[in-house]
Enzyme design. Structure first.
Site, PDB file in Angstrom:
ATOM      1  N   ILE A  10       0.864  -1.194   0.000  1.00 17.89           N
ATOM      2  CA  ILE A  10       0.000   0.000   0.000  1.00 17.89           C
ATOM      3  C   ILE A  10       0.893   1.234   0.000  1.00 17.89           C
ATOM      4  O   ILE A  10       1.657   1.443   0.938  1.00 17.89           O
ATOM      5  CB  ILE A  10      -0.889   0.019   1.269  1.00 17.89           C
ATOM      6  CG1 ILE A  10      -1.879  -1.136   1.250  1.00 17.89           C
ATOM      7  CG2 ILE A  10      -1.603   1.336   1.418  1.00 17.89           C
ATOM      8  CD1 ILE A  10      -3.206  -0.826   0.636  1.00 17.89           C
ATOM      9  N   GLY A  12      -0.250   4.482  -0.461  1.00 17.93           N
ATOM     10  CA  GLY A  12      -0.926   5.734  -0.148  1.00 17.93           C
ATOM     11  C   GLY A  12      -1.505   6.367  -1.407  1.00 17.93           C
ATOM     12  O   GLY A  12      -1.987   7.491  -1.398  1.00 17.93           O
ATOM     13  N   SER A  16      -3.074   1.241  -5.395  1.00 20.04           N
ATOM     14  CA  SER A  16      -2.876   0.189  -4.384  1.00 20.04           C
ATOM     15  C   SER A  16      -4.059   0.132  -3.417  1.00 20.04           C
ATOM     16  O   SER A  16      -4.398  -0.932  -2.902  1.00 20.04           O
ATOM     17  CB  SER A  16      -1.559   0.390  -3.633  1.00 20.04           C
ATOM     18  OG  SER A  16      -1.513   1.634  -2.983  1.00 20.04           O
ATOM     19  N   MET A  35       5.708   0.242   2.380  1.00 19.30           N
ATOM     20  CA  MET A  35       7.168   0.090   2.293  1.00 19.30           C
ATOM     21  C   MET A  35       7.830   1.454   2.320  1.00 19.30           C
ATOM     22  O   MET A  35       7.562   2.284   1.457  1.00 19.30           O
ATOM     23  CB  MET A  35       7.547  -0.584   0.968  1.00 19.30           C
ATOM     24  CG  MET A  35       7.306  -2.048   0.922  1.00 19.30           C
ATOM     25  SD  MET A  35       7.600  -2.669  -0.764  1.00 19.30           S
ATOM     26  CE  MET A  35       5.910  -2.821  -1.334  1.00 19.30           C
ATOM     27  N   CYS A 100      13.901  -1.057  -8.607  1.00 21.14           N
ATOM     28  CA  CYS A 100      13.147  -1.102  -7.346  1.00 21.14           C
ATOM     29  C   CYS A 100      12.174  -2.284  -7.357  1.00 21.14           C
ATOM     30  O   CYS A 100      12.032  -2.999  -6.367  1.00 21.14           O
ATOM     31  CB  CYS A 100      12.398   0.211  -7.142  1.00 21.14           C
ATOM     32  SG  CYS A 100      11.421   0.227  -5.625  1.00 21.14           S
ATOM     33  N   CYS A 197      10.974   7.693  -7.173  1.00 16.68           N
ATOM     34  CA  CYS A 197      10.428   7.622  -5.815  1.00 16.68           C
ATOM     35  C   CYS A 197      11.260   8.350  -4.769  1.00 16.68           C
ATOM     36  O   CYS A 197      10.716   8.964  -3.871  1.00 16.68           O
ATOM     37  CB  CYS A 197      10.172   6.175  -5.410  1.00 16.68           C
ATOM     38  SG  CYS A 197      11.550   5.092  -5.755  1.00 16.68           S
TER      39      CYS A 197
END
Length: 359
Positions: A10, A12, A16, A35, A100, A197
């Protein structure tokens, strides 16, 4: 499905959030996990990350599933970020989102899912899986062609795909937002995240200069004539127009300049005029570090479609696999701004075959 345990990443964000909701509605035993992959060092970034955690928690509370946080910042630094810096230092333009997925979401996170006793991992990617009669799993483009994210997932192998669910792969993005709104999820109108990210929305140049010392140098045209100065080769990517800082050059038409090539040996950036300048186009490329979803290439030589960047339309090509595992790719049509460090990803119809890193 009964009592099968799914651990959903999840973030945010809306994708997701809806993934978690759909899994719950389908009867799975769902846990949401946030994460944390980066330790923020500036206030804006920190606030944005805190907001994401709060939104992730609110979504899980609203759906009625447990919420956990896991910190992968050390793994991220070692396996993604350091590689990112090495690539930039070498004058290439890496894609950290691909790394990633490979190192964090479908490796470190997958191990954590096993620790929690999870049967499956789920993410909010626009992608699908298809199980064939022989039990092998294909990675298939998401239904929403505009949002398909298989380009970022080509490093996934059979073992990972067997344990993965992509709940929104069969849904259009607009429908995902609709579902979120109907179910009062706080993320229903949250804008999609952009940027890498760990940099978020902040200025890329400013960020990179904290980690890598830049070496200024000259900008030349294709004939070796100096036309300006660059701030450091790592700040430029092939095909880039913005930020070259080449003003009116004497005796040259007022046509935009584009970065065409990096001469690392002499620390020179070569720029050309015009979006469609021949030096910006190539008909072939070589790629290394190949990943094949099926575990091997379809053949030593085969025709398929390829993308050299996210959201590019599929381009017809021929792929030849070399003895050392690298590939030579020859396109039917010349391709603009093929960029070393980025990935080339192969497709047959809607099936993602795999890909590699352009050199």
């Amino acid at each position: 499905m009964e009592n099968k345990k799914v651990i959903v990443g999840i973030s945010g964000g809306v994708d997701s959030s809806v993934s978690a909701l759909l899994l719950k509605q389908q009867g799975y035993d769902v846990t949401g996990v946030f994460m944390k992959n980066w330790e923020e060092d500036d206030t804006d970034e920190f606030c944005s990350a805190e907001q994401d955690i709060a939104d992730a928690q609110a979504v899980c509370d609203s759906i009625g599933i447990p919420f956990k946080k896991i910190n992968f910042a050390a793994e991220y630094w070692d396996n993604v970020f350091e590689h990112f810096l090495i690539e930039y230092k070498a004058g290439r333009t890496p894609n950290p989102d691909i790394l990633c997925n490979k190192e964090i979401k479908f490796k470190a996170f997958l191990s954590y899912v096993h620790l929690l006793g999870g049967d499956y991992i789920a993410t909010g990617h626009y992608a699908r899986t298809r199980v064939l009669e022989d039990g092998s799993v294909q990675l298939v483009k998401g239904l929403d062609d505009n949002k398909d994210q298989t380009y970022f997932l080509y490093t996934l192998g059979q073992e990972q795909l067997r344990q993965t669910i992509f709940p929104i792969g069969n849904i259009e993005k607009s429908k995902v937002r609709e579902i979120a709104k109907e179910n009062n999820l706080v993320t229903f109108d949250k804008k999609d995240s952009t940027g890498i990210c760990f940099i978020g929305e902040r200025k890329f140049k400013e960020f990179l200069s904290k980690f890598l010392p830049a070496q200024k140098g000259e900008i030349h045209d294709e004939n070796g004539i100096k036309i300006g100065m660059h701030d450091g080769l790592m700040y430029y990517t092939i095909g880039q127009r913005q930020g070259l800082g080449i003003g009116g050059v004497k005796d040259r038409p007022e046509v935009p300049w584009f970065a065409a090539k990096k001469d690392l040996e002499n620390n020179v950036l070569i720029a050309v005029q015009g979006h469609d300048h021949p030096l910006l186009f190539k008909q072939s490329l070589q790629a290394i570090e190949l990943s094949w979803v099926a575990g091997m290439a379809p053949a030593d030589k085969f025709r398929c479609a390829a993308k050299v960047r996210y959201r590019q339309k599929d381009q017809s090509c021929e792929v030849e696999v070399n003895q050392d595992g690298s590939v030579n790719v020859t396109f039917d049509q010349p391709q603009r701004a093929i960029t070393p460090g980025q990935s080339v990803v192969f497709y047959i119809d809607d099936v993602c075959l795999g890909g590699g890193v352009i050199i």
